[in-house]
Write an enzyme that holds these catalytic residues in place. Structure first.
Site, PDB file in Angstrom:
ATOM      1  N   THR A  15       0.815  -1.222   0.000  1.00 46.61           N
ATOM      2  CA  THR A  15       0.000   0.000   0.000  1.00 46.61           C
ATOM      3  C   THR A  15       0.844   1.265   0.000  1.00 46.61           C
ATOM      4  O   THR A  15       0.488   2.257  -0.638  1.00 46.61           O
ATOM      5  CB  THR A  15      -0.903   0.019   1.260  1.00 46.61           C
ATOM      6  OG1 THR A  15      -1.756  -1.109   1.203  1.00 46.61           O
ATOM      7  CG2 THR A  15      -1.748   1.265   1.333  1.00 46.61           C
ATOM      8  N   SER A  60       1.493  -7.603  -1.325  1.00 45.85           N
ATOM      9  CA  SER A  60       2.174  -8.681  -0.605  1.00 45.85           C
ATOM     10  C   SER A  60       1.364  -9.973  -0.530  1.00 45.85           C
ATOM     11  O   SER A  60       1.878 -10.996  -0.070  1.00 45.85           O
ATOM     12  CB  SER A  60       2.598  -8.225   0.791  1.00 45.85           C
ATOM     13  OG  SER A  60       1.506  -8.172   1.657  1.00 45.85           O
ATOM     14  N   SER A  61       0.140  -9.964  -1.002  1.00 43.09           N
ATOM     15  CA  SER A  61      -0.604 -11.231  -1.103  1.00 43.09           C
ATOM     16  C   SER A  61       0.038 -12.138  -2.155  1.00 43.09           C
ATOM     17  O   SER A  61      -0.209 -13.343  -2.174  1.00 43.09           O
ATOM     18  CB  SER A  61      -2.057 -10.967  -1.489  1.00 43.09           C
ATOM     19  OG  SER A  61      -2.627 -10.119  -0.534  1.00 43.09           O
ATOM     20  N   THR A 277      -0.488 -23.014  18.915  1.00 41.51           N
ATOM     21  CA  THR A 277      -1.819 -22.598  19.378  1.00 41.51           C
ATOM     22  C   THR A 277      -2.465 -21.567  18.448  1.00 41.51           C
ATOM     23  O   THR A 277      -1.784 -20.748  17.833  1.00 41.51           O
ATOM     24  CB  THR A 277      -1.775 -22.038  20.813  1.00 41.51           C
ATOM     25  OG1 THR A 277      -3.066 -21.506  21.128  1.00 41.51           O
ATOM     26  CG2 THR A 277      -0.749 -20.939  20.997  1.00 41.51           C
ATOM     27  N   GLN A 278      -3.789 -21.618  18.382  1.00 43.38           N
ATOM     28  CA  GLN A 278      -4.542 -20.620  17.611  1.00 43.38           C
ATOM     29  C   GLN A 278      -4.566 -19.271  18.324  1.00 43.38           C
ATOM     30  O   GLN A 278      -4.917 -18.257  17.724  1.00 43.38           O
ATOM     31  CB  GLN A 278      -5.992 -21.099  17.413  1.00 43.38           C
ATOM     32  CG  GLN A 278      -6.104 -22.322  16.542  1.00 43.38           C
ATOM     33  CD  GLN A 278      -7.524 -22.846  16.409  1.00 43.38           C
ATOM     34  OE1 GLN A 278      -8.488 -22.169  16.742  1.00 43.38           O
ATOM     35  NE2 GLN A 278      -7.643 -24.065  15.923  1.00 43.38           N
TER      36      GLN A 278
HETATM   37  N1  ASP Z   1      -2.695  -5.441   0.285  1.00 40.08           N
HETATM   38  C1  ASP Z   1      -1.599  -4.648   0.791  1.00 40.08           C
HETATM   39  C2  ASP Z   1      -0.369  -5.514   0.799  1.00 40.08           C
HETATM   40  O1  ASP Z   1      -0.124  -6.241   1.695  1.00 40.08           O
HETATM   41  C3  ASP Z   1      -1.895  -4.110   2.132  1.00 40.08           C
HETATM   42  C4  ASP Z   1      -0.816  -3.209   2.715  1.00 40.08           C
HETATM   43  O2  ASP Z   1       0.208  -2.944   2.151  1.00 40.08           O
HETATM   44  O3  ASP Z   1      -1.028  -2.729   3.837  1.00 40.08           O
HETATM   45  O4  ASP Z   1       0.400  -5.471  -0.103  1.00 40.08           O
END
Ligand code: ASP
Length: 345
Positions: A15, A60-61, A277-278
């Site tokens: 972002t 970053s996904s 652990t969760q």
């Molecule tokens: N979707 C963005 C990412 O992780 C969210 C962020 O940067 O905060 O790349």
């Protein structure tokens, strides 16, 4: 006169450098020059900055171990001439990348500070400027010409954390990360306060990058009502070498015979099963409840108070080392980069 520290700024996306695509109305990664133009204050900092950008910055996904290697490669190439590194990264998977790097960067004796933001740098209310500027200042901290911080950290919203202790917990608040099982390393207020007792000790051995990460792992998250078919499917995933079992509370799980049998069978075939652990705070303590003694008897490895992100990346790291069963278990249950508390109380 003391020399200005040399800081290498690595831009991977996220972002912080995104702009709105007015056709789709969604945010997408933009180029690095745009980002720097929007923070002219950077020129006033008491350090020399050189920059490296991913050719195509990413959300970053889309992060993966191949990209982790790219970041590590920039650090390796610049290690001798740099005094510190700042990695700009999307917040969604920042804790995973930063945890992975904490394992891959062996004998690190310089700061590697991950940061990003919740709002793009061009937004009037952005948190990007403070995060970026302070991250650079943290990476520049020196004592008698030696970097004060010698580990992988994550800086966000006035707090510096040990990266492999963090988890993203909020997609709305500027305070997006938490480290419940380890205190902050530094805090930014009117002054930048470093809590020296919380830092990893200085490293004298020579730096190198561990370049293999084994991705033959799976995650089995428990929930009431989980079926035998689901557990079987995960544990019988072809080529699997390790499984993270996400348990309840202090490492508890159903005591159903079929559940224990499936776990025992997988482990007999050589699959490592680690109990994590969760809960985002607290530790696995196998044997504390009757609902975890069976896991202890089967021989599950304890993740103790490790975060899920650190457990995933530590497993990838340790599996790539071809350790003996004993050694794997020992190393997983030991803090090798400050990622867990050996004797949680
Ligand atoms: N979707 C963005 C990412 O992780 C969210 C962020 O940067 O905060 O790349």
């Amino acid at each position: 006169m003391t020399k200005k520290p040399n800081i290498v700024l690595i831009y991977t996306g996220g972002t912080i450098g995104m702009v709105k695509d007015f056709e789709t109305n969604s945010l997408r990664a933009f180029n690095f020059d745009n980002l720097l133009i929007r923070i002219p204050e950077i020129k006033q900092l008491e350090c020399n900055i050189t920059t490296h950008s991913f050719d195509c910055p990413i959300d970053s996904s889309n992060m993966s171990p191949e990209y982790w290697l790219q970041i590590a490669a920039v650090i390796e190439e610049n290690y001798d001439k740099a005094d510190g590194f700042v990695v700009l990264h999307g917040s969604d998977t920042m804790s995973y990348t930063a945890s992975a790097l904490s394992f891959m960067l062996e004998n690190l004796s310089k700061p590697v500070i991950f940061t990003g933001s919740q709002l793009p740098i061009g937004d009037l209310r952005t948190d990007a400027k403070e995060n970026l500027i302070t991250a650079i200042q943290v990476a520049s901290l020196q004592e008698n010409g030696v970097p004060q911080i010698q580990e992988v950290c994550l800086y966000f919203e006035y707090k510096l954390y040990r990266a492999n202790r963090t988890t993203k917990i909020n997609a709305e608040h500027f305070e997006a990360f938490i480290s419940l099982n380890y205190p902050e390393l530094a805090e930014s207020g009117v002054h930048l306060k470093v809590f020296k007792n919380n830092l990893l000790p200085a490293n004298k051995a020579s730096f190198y990058v561990h370049k293999q990460m084994c991705t033959d792992i799976a995650v089995l998250k428990l929930y009431p009502g989980i079926t035998k078919t689901v557990v079987q499917a995960v544990l019988n995933t072809p080529n699997i070498k390790g499984v993270i079992l996400e348990t309840y509370g202090a490492g508890n799980a159903p005591t159903l015979p079929w559940f224990s049998e499936l776990l025992a069978r997988a482990m007999k075939k050589g699959v490592y099963v680690v109990n994590v652990t969760q809960c985002i705070g607290g530790s696995v303590i196998m044997g504390q409840y009757e609902t975890s003694t069976h896991l202890q008897e089967i021989g599950l490895v304890s993740g103790k108070d490790i975060t899920f992100e650190a457990a995933v990346t530590k497993m990838m790291y340790l599996l790539s080392k071809n350790l003996t069963e004993k050694e794997f278990e020992k190393q997983f249950e030991t803090a090798i980069k400050g990622e867990l508390t050996a004797n949680f109380a």
